[in-house]
Write an enzyme that holds these catalytic residues in place. Structure first.
Site, PDB file in Angstrom:
ATOM      1  N   ASP A  94       0.699   1.487  -1.223  1.00  0.00           N
ATOM      2  CA  ASP A  94       1.308   0.164  -1.337  1.00  0.00           C
ATOM      3  C   ASP A  94       0.321  -0.867  -0.787  1.00  0.00           C
ATOM      4  OD1 ASP A  94       3.177  -1.724  -2.032  1.00  0.00           O
ATOM      5  OD2 ASP A  94       4.789  -0.903  -0.806  1.00  0.00           O
ATOM      6  N   ASP A  95       0.541  -2.113  -1.165  1.00  0.00           N
ATOM      7  CA  ASP A  95      -0.360  -3.163  -0.664  1.00  0.00           C
ATOM      8  C   ASP A  95      -0.125  -3.439   0.812  1.00  0.00           C
ATOM      9  OD1 ASP A  95       2.148  -4.253  -1.156  1.00  0.00           O
ATOM     10  OD2 ASP A  95       1.411  -6.046  -2.180  1.00  0.00           O
ATOM     11  N   ASP A  98       5.518  -4.271   5.831  1.00  0.00           N
ATOM     12  CA  ASP A  98       5.902  -5.473   6.581  1.00  0.00           C
ATOM     13  C   ASP A  98       6.984  -5.098   7.597  1.00  0.00           C
ATOM     14  OD1 ASP A  98       7.009  -7.934   7.387  1.00  0.00           O
ATOM     15  OD2 ASP A  98       6.532  -8.911   5.520  1.00  0.00           O
TER      16      ASP A  98
HETATM   17  O1  LIG Z   1       7.899  -3.471   4.674  1.00  0.00           O
HETATM   18  P1  LIG Z   1       8.747  -4.320   3.775  1.00  0.00           P
HETATM   19  O2  LIG Z   1       9.474  -5.395   4.522  1.00  0.00           O
HETATM   20  O3  LIG Z   1       9.668  -3.503   2.921  1.00  0.00           O
HETATM   21  O4  LIG Z   1       7.776  -5.130   2.832  1.00  0.00           O
HETATM   22  C1  LIG Z   1       6.719  -4.522   2.128  1.00  0.00           C
HETATM   23  C2  LIG Z   1       7.038  -4.451   0.663  1.00  0.00           C
HETATM   24  O5  LIG Z   1       7.216  -5.791   0.183  1.00  0.00           O
HETATM   25  C3  LIG Z   1       6.416  -5.984  -0.977  1.00  0.00           C
HETATM   26  O6  LIG Z   1       7.087  -5.593  -2.113  1.00  0.00           O
HETATM   27  P2  LIG Z   1       8.361  -6.404  -2.694  1.00  0.00           P
HETATM   28  O7  LIG Z   1       9.618  -5.721  -2.221  1.00  0.00           O
HETATM   29  O8  LIG Z   1       8.213  -7.853  -2.374  1.00  0.00           O
HETATM   30  O9  LIG Z   1       8.290  -6.151  -4.237  1.00  0.00           O
HETATM   31  P3  LIG Z   1       7.092  -6.484  -5.249  1.00  0.00           P
HETATM   32  O10 LIG Z   1       5.925  -5.671  -4.774  1.00  0.00           O
HETATM   33  O11 LIG Z   1       7.612  -6.035  -6.545  1.00  0.00           O
HETATM   34  O12 LIG Z   1       6.838  -7.957  -5.209  1.00  0.00           O
HETATM   35  C4  LIG Z   1       5.234  -5.068  -0.752  1.00  0.00           C
HETATM   36  O13 LIG Z   1       4.593  -4.764  -1.962  1.00  0.00           O
HETATM   37  C5  LIG Z   1       5.860  -3.855  -0.089  1.00  0.00           C
HETATM   38  O14 LIG Z   1       6.314  -2.899  -1.022  1.00  0.00           O
END
Ligand SMILES: O=P(O)(O)OC[C@H]1O[C@H](OP(=O)(O)OP(=O)(O)O)[C@H](O)[C@@H]1O
Length: 153
Positions: A94-95, A98
């Site tokens: 994953d990128d 958070d």
């Molecule tokens: O640790 P967390 O609080 O769960 O946040 C991290 C996640 O948030 C983002 O995805 P997002 O849910 O925004 O979806 P997307 O990648 O489709 O934009 C990111 O790519 C992670 O998967």
């Protein structure tokens, strides 16, 4: 908490920085073999492509996790698990981790995968096996593929 209170600063990631950071993560994996990569969509899709190029892996799967509300505290999540194993021998990419909400879900689904995020915040950091750079919890990471970064990012 409103997003305006939660995020006080931005960390804008360039394409070059992203590629270099992923190359460094891949260097640490030299000598290890993997069956393939599972990308957590959507944020993990482009990093997964870069990992795949670096590591010469062509077997790519996805795990689709959708949280509600882009910059707000997440209320709900839907998951589409595109694979039918426990992740053994696979990289899970994953990128960003958070709050760790997504990480907890994917860990449960794929407990044996090696889980790597490029960036990590303190709340989520303990949930990943490896990451490149830690940023503070109040930082909003702006990735180069995001269409409308905030004006002051
Ligand atoms: O640790 P967390 O609080 O769960 O946040 C991290 C996640 O948030 C983002 O995805 P997002 O849910 O925004 O979806 P997307 O990648 O489709 O934009 C990111 O790519 C992670 O998967």
């Amino acid at each position: 908490m409103a997003s305006s209170e939660r995020y006080q600063r931005y960390f804008k990631v360039s394409w070059d920085r992203l590629q270099n950071d992923i190359r460094e993560l891949c260097k640490d994996l030299e000598g290890r073999t993997f069956k393939g990569i599972i990308a957590i969509a959507r944020g993990g899709l482009i990093p997964t492509g870069l990992f795949a190029q670096e590591m010469g892996l062509r077997n790519i799967d996805t795990l689709c996790v959708q949280s509600y509300d882009a910059m707000s505290q997440r209320e709900g999540v839907t998951v589409d698990k595109g694979v039918d194993h426990d992740g053994e021998g696979w990289l899970l990419i994953d990128d960003l981790v958070d709050t760790g909400k997504t990480a907890r879900i994917v860990r449960e689904l794929l407990p044996k995968a090696l889980f790597i995020t490029v960036y990590a915040k303190p709340e989520g950091r303990p949930l990943v096996d490896r990451f490149h750079t830690e940023v503070s919890q109040d930082t909003w990471v702006v990735f180069p593929w995001e269409p409308n970064p905030p004006a002051d990012a």
